[in-house]
Design a protein around this motif. Structure first.
Motif, PDB file in Angstrom:
ATOM      1  N   LEU A 137      -4.149   0.162   9.902  1.00  0.00           N
ATOM      2  CA  LEU A 137      -3.844  -1.254   9.667  1.00  0.00           C
ATOM      3  C   LEU A 137      -4.715  -1.799   8.535  1.00  0.00           C
ATOM      4  O   LEU A 137      -4.228  -2.507   7.647  1.00  0.00           O
ATOM      5  N   GLY A 138      -5.987  -1.447   8.572  1.00  0.00           N
ATOM      6  CA  GLY A 138      -6.907  -1.879   7.520  1.00  0.00           C
ATOM      7  C   GLY A 138      -6.442  -1.404   6.156  1.00  0.00           C
ATOM      8  O   GLY A 138      -6.451  -2.162   5.176  1.00  0.00           O
ATOM      9  N   TYR A 139      -5.985  -0.165   6.096  1.00  0.00           N
ATOM     10  CA  TYR A 139      -5.490   0.388   4.829  1.00  0.00           C
ATOM     11  C   TYR A 139      -4.280  -0.394   4.325  1.00  0.00           C
ATOM     12  O   TYR A 139      -4.217  -0.814   3.176  1.00  0.00           O
ATOM     13  N   LYS A 140      -3.312  -0.583   5.217  1.00  0.00           N
ATOM     14  CA  LYS A 140      -2.099  -1.328   4.846  1.00  0.00           C
ATOM     15  C   LYS A 140      -2.461  -2.720   4.317  1.00  0.00           C
ATOM     16  O   LYS A 140      -1.915  -3.182   3.322  1.00  0.00           O
ATOM     17  N   LEU A 141      -3.394  -3.356   4.994  1.00  0.00           N
ATOM     18  CA  LEU A 141      -3.804  -4.701   4.613  1.00  0.00           C
ATOM     19  C   LEU A 141      -4.462  -4.706   3.235  1.00  0.00           C
ATOM     20  O   LEU A 141      -4.163  -5.557   2.395  1.00  0.00           O
ATOM     21  N   ALA A 142      -5.325  -3.715   3.001  1.00  0.00           N
ATOM     22  CA  ALA A 142      -5.996  -3.621   1.704  1.00  0.00           C
ATOM     23  C   ALA A 142      -4.966  -3.425   0.583  1.00  0.00           C
ATOM     24  O   ALA A 142      -5.043  -4.077  -0.460  1.00  0.00           O
ATOM     25  N   ASP A 164      -1.861  -4.299   0.624  1.00  0.00           N
ATOM     26  CA  ASP A 164      -1.109  -5.536   0.498  1.00  0.00           C
ATOM     27  C   ASP A 164      -1.882  -6.563  -0.326  1.00  0.00           C
ATOM     28  O   ASP A 164      -1.324  -7.213  -1.212  1.00  0.00           O
TER      29      ASP A 164
END
Lengths: 217, 217
Positions: A202-207, A209
DNA sequence: TAGATTGTTAATCGATTAACAATC
DNA sequence: TAGATTGTTAATCGATTAACAATC
């Protein structure tokens, strides 16, 4: 004896999702559904739905589609909701207690028959009518009860020891919440949860984005 | 601007696993590792390891392999452990409390800044120095704080409403523990956990295993 | 019967594995 | 230099999607 080839794990992992959607349809009073309609609801192709279901049998009818209730029951059967699995939890910390308190597992055939911990402050405390036992009594308990599944919510460093002991005692499957890949010499079924891995993704996806938003600006 | 093509989710989901293994190696005092050795430890092919890593850059050196510490740091960077994500938990039930108490998230950059619930018996109680607030104060809280991530551990029926509200308030990402696929009109990043799906898959594997054992006999 | 929709085969796409030239 | 091991291209494998004849 079993000539049909093994169904891939990718398909199996979609079954609970089909089951949930069918359960919703049932609740809405919808009695029939075509792969096309279900496709629109679930956001996967109709082709995939038909392929997936046909791994287990022809549950539909040409020109009609699928009967919601019977498909619901079929998938429930495939997932083994008729089986009764005796389950124990090892580790009565926050996560262990949270899982013990989650009532829905019972109705899918997973019945909780024991909870274990090493903490003397927890031993004797009751969760859902089940008294927390000391880990020392695990061996005797498993020998006297047919334990199918153990849920592992123990601290990182104790995971391999406990897992090995359970396997040795003949527990057939482990649901592992420790952020560790179990490597057992015994032949045991393992399903990992690895919550922290999920959060990192999730952290990766958010970064990613946030990066792409910054680029647009 | 960004010419390199998007890294597939399959690769991303392996990154936390690489990170864990590298962390273990680091703890063991191992300073260098080849894809071949790592392959043996992790049970995946060396080829896949090299392919995966090369999605992000050439971290190795011919004839030498990879430096454990620098690879560890690189993957940590890719996963965004330097970022700081302000996180809130919605639903202070057993699961919400278990997640709040899990300390490891903090060191990966996820800092818990608020917990919300509708239950007046919980409001005011402190978990890890954070006072549980009433859900009614969510709106004001989110407007006054930059909330990146919301962890959703609310009852099934409230999930869509709460998720929608969070998205509307500008929360960027949701870590969803409800056994429900969120469909939001807003553009929000979602990572589902679906614990019960995982348990059902375990049940399926176990049933298959029991069947094949019965056949052998 | 005509229309709809399945079950299933064939085509496509993507992910994994193998191979090897480049190079430390 | 010789040996080891990467980075990367090519081959393979498996999963998804498309197409369509069968049939309700």
């Amino acid at each position: 004896m079993d000539l049909k080839k093994k169904v891939s794990l990718a398909v199996i992992r979609r079954l609970p999702r089909y089951f949930r959607y069918l359960s919703d349809l049932l609740r809405l009073g919808i009695t029939r559904i075509s792969s096309k309609e279900l496709s629109a609801r679930m956001g996967i192709t109709a082709s995939q739905i038909r392929q997936d279901l046909n791994c287990f049998g022809g549950f539909g009818q040409q020109g009609y589609g699928y009967n919601v209730e019977s498909l619901y029951n079929e998938i429930g059967n495939i997932l083994g909701f008729n089986n009764k699995y005796q389950t124990i939890i090892i580790g009565a910390g926050h996560m262990g207690q949270a899982l013990a308190n989650y009532g829905n597992f019972e109705k899918r055939g997973f019945s909780l028959i024991g909870i274990f911990d090493v903490d003397q402050n927890l031993v004797g405390k009751k969760i859902k009518d089940i008294e927390i036992m000391h880990l020392d009594s695990l061996e005797v308990f498993v020998m006297n009860n047919n334990v199918h599944i153990a849920i592992l919510t123990v601290p990182y460093e104790h995971t391999p020891t406990v897992a090995d002991k359970l396997a040795q005692l003949g527990v057939r499957a482990l649901w592992n919440f420790s952020p560790m890949d179990l490597k057992l010499t015994y032949d045991v079924i393992i399903e990992n949860v690895h919550l922290s891995d999920s959060l990192m993704v999730l952290g990766y996806k958010l970064a990613e984005d946030m990066k792409s938003r910054a680029n647009i600006k």
